[in-house]
Design a protein around this motif. Structure first.
Motif, PDB file in Angstrom:
ATOM      1  N   ALA A 152       0.828  -1.212   0.000  1.00 59.16           N
ATOM      2  CA  ALA A 152       0.000   0.000   0.000  1.00 59.16           C
ATOM      3  C   ALA A 152       0.861   1.260   0.000  1.00 59.16           C
ATOM      4  N   PHE A 153       2.007   1.183   0.670  1.00 63.53           N
ATOM      5  CA  PHE A 153       2.939   2.316   0.686  1.00 63.53           C
ATOM      6  C   PHE A 153       3.680   2.454  -0.636  1.00 63.53           C
ATOM      7  N   ASP A 206      -5.062   3.439   5.828  1.00 60.34           N
ATOM      8  CA  ASP A 206      -6.399   3.357   6.418  1.00 60.34           C
ATOM      9  C   ASP A 206      -6.494   2.150   7.336  1.00 60.34           C
ATOM     10  N   SER A 207      -6.776   2.406   8.601  1.00 61.54           N
ATOM     11  CA  SER A 207      -7.115   1.350   9.573  1.00 61.54           C
ATOM     12  C   SER A 207      -6.019   0.307   9.756  1.00 61.54           C
ATOM     13  N   ALA A 208      -4.784   0.729   9.803  1.00 66.77           N
ATOM     14  CA  ALA A 208      -3.692  -0.195  10.094  1.00 66.77           C
ATOM     15  C   ALA A 208      -3.374  -0.146  11.582  1.00 66.77           C
ATOM     16  N   ASN A 209      -2.636  -1.149  12.046  1.00 71.54           N
ATOM     17  CA  ASN A 209      -2.038  -1.100  13.370  1.00 71.54           C
ATOM     18  C   ASN A 209      -0.677  -0.420  13.248  1.00 71.54           C
ATOM     19  N   VAL A 210      -0.400   0.515  14.141  1.00 71.77           N
ATOM     20  CA  VAL A 210       0.891   1.206  14.136  1.00 71.77           C
ATOM     21  C   VAL A 210       1.534   1.005  15.500  1.00 71.77           C
ATOM     22  N   LEU A 246       1.616  15.590  13.055  1.00 73.14           N
ATOM     23  CA  LEU A 246       1.721  16.070  11.681  1.00 73.14           C
ATOM     24  C   LEU A 246       1.413  14.976  10.666  1.00 73.14           C
ATOM     25  N   ILE A 247       1.163  13.764  11.137  1.00 73.89           N
ATOM     26  CA  ILE A 247       0.825  12.641  10.254  1.00 73.89           C
ATOM     27  C   ILE A 247      -0.674  12.388  10.384  1.00 73.89           C
ATOM     28  N   PRO A 248      -1.492  12.962   9.517  1.00 72.63           N
ATOM     29  CA  PRO A 248      -2.953  12.925   9.727  1.00 72.63           C
ATOM     30  C   PRO A 248      -3.538  11.528   9.698  1.00 72.63           C
ATOM     31  N   TRP A 249      -2.988  10.625   8.870  1.00 73.61           N
ATOM     32  CA  TRP A 249      -3.612   9.310   8.758  1.00 73.61           C
ATOM     33  C   TRP A 249      -3.436   8.459  10.017  1.00 73.61           C
ATOM     34  N   LEU A 250      -2.568   8.869  10.924  1.00 73.11           N
ATOM     35  CA  LEU A 250      -2.440   8.118  12.174  1.00 73.11           C
ATOM     36  C   LEU A 250      -3.741   8.121  12.974  1.00 73.11           C
TER      37      LEU A 250
END
Length: 386
Positions: free
Chosen positions: A223-224, A244-248, A281-285
């Motif tokens: 995906a990246f 979208d909706s990953a575990n970080v 600053l990382i909005p998708w988090l």
């Protein structure tokens, strides 16, 4: 009887008031110095005190405080001249006596230049007089920077790239002053008001932190669009990705990061310690489930607390009282406190219990010391495969 050193201290204390009076264009002199003028009871001590006071006065040295004397007769001291009034009659006398001639000249020079170019920062000058005097040599360069950023808001250049006749570290060295001025002089659209970082606040380029990334699942890597399972990505580049909706899993220690096993729908990031607020600053988090793993100590748990300011749902990994109690005898280290920490407000009861023990006993358990079998066991439980 007042001593000349006491007069000098009183004069130094009056200097800030003198600056404000000068800024207002009002008169400050003659300036009376409140003083204890009573002679010591001992006649010899009284003679010495008067002689000392006279020896440091303008009448003897050519500058400094003046004394009005009056004749007084007393049973103890006889007929003597005693000080009636101590005062500074001129600005030169005052400044030379407290050794602030150069500082005040720098201050007034800077004020005149600023008033000519940007009278809007008058209030800032009044509140930052010492800083302005210390930076007087840089005032013209500061005005060049402000002029450029007003004409070219948020230029997207490194500070050293600005086409100005200033040295390469000028902006970095003067960030405190520039921030005060730019906030007053730039239009609101040129300022990112929610940002404390100087370059990001005013739209300058900077050496961005690079985050170590490990893709623990090939689907996330795909995906990246990354050909590498392990890479280092600039913060703003990472922010432009769409996940979208990953575990970080954010891991402070690099060895722990590099030894993580593959986990479904998961990517791992190296931690950035006290700069943890930069993750905002990382909005998708905000669309991900985030886990944080750091040391079990005052610092690690404080970082976790600050992380939750921006990401309230962050979960901790191996940072609770249960983990602390299980490993403290074998792995606990005593650390010397550097300063009293602020009590963290965003911890769970189990994390806060661990913090309190670490704080009261100066204890630390480094995350890399926790046995890998414990780590893998909890990761497999938290991130089960289908």
């Amino acid at each position: 009887m007042i001593h000349p050193n006491d007069i000098r201290q009183k004069a130094n204390n009056l200097y800030p008031k003198f600056q404000l009076v000068w800024l207002d264009g009002d008169e400050f002199f003659p300036c009376l110095i409140p003083a204890d003028r009573k002679l010591p009871d001992d006649p010899a001590a009284a003679i010495h005190a008067v002689q000392l006071l006279r020896s440091e006065s303008k009448a003897e040295k050519g500058f400094g405080y003046s004394i009005d004397w009056r004749e007084r007769t007393s049973r103890r001291h006889g007929k003597n001249l005693v000080p009636e009034k101590i005062f500074f009659s001129t600005q030169i006398d005052f400044l030379r006596f407290i050794d602030k001639e150069d500082e005040f000249e720098n201050f007034t020079s800077a004020v005149k230049i600023i008033r000519q170019h940007y009278p809007k920062i008058e209030r800032w000058m009044r509140s930052n007089r010492k800083l302005l005097a210390d930076s007087a040599a840089d005032v013209e360069g500061l005005i060049l920077v402000v002029d450029y950023l007003r004409a070219n808001p948020r230029p997207g250049l490194f500070a050293r790239e600005l086409p100005l006749n200033i040295d390469t570290k000028f902006i970095e060295r003067n960030q405190r002053i520039l921030r005060g001025w730019l906030d007053l002089l730039l239009p609101p659209t040129a300022i990112r008001a929610d940002e404390q970082h100087f370059a990001r606040r005013y739209g300058l380029q900077y050496d961005q932190p690079r985050l170590q990334i490990r893709f623990l699942d090939p689907t996330i890597q795909q995906a990246f669009g990354s050909p590498w399972t392990d890479c280092s990505i600039p913060l703003e580049t990472l922010a432009k990705q769409n996940v979208d909706s990953a575990n970080v899993l954010v891991v402070e220690n690099k060895t722990c990061l590099m030894t993580l096993p593959n986990l479904p729908n998961t990517l791992a990031m190296g931690g950035i310690g006290n700069a943890v607020a930069d993750f905002r600053l990382i909005p998708w988090l905000h669309q991900c489930t985030i886990w944080y793993w750091g040391d079990i100590d005052v610092d690690g748990l404080s970082i976790l607390s600050r992380f939750r300011i921006h990401f309230p749902t962050v979960k901790s990994l191996l940072m609770d009282i249960e983990t602390l109690c299980r490993h403290r005898e074998q792995l606990g280290q005593r650390v010397e406190p550097t300063k009293e920490p602020s009590p963290p407000v965003n911890l769970t009861s189990f994390e806060r219990a661990a913090f309190d023990v670490c704080h009261s006993e100066f204890l630390r358990i480094e995350q890399e010391q926790i046995p890998s079998t414990d780590v893998i066991s909890i990761l497999e439980r938290l991130f089960p495969r289908d």
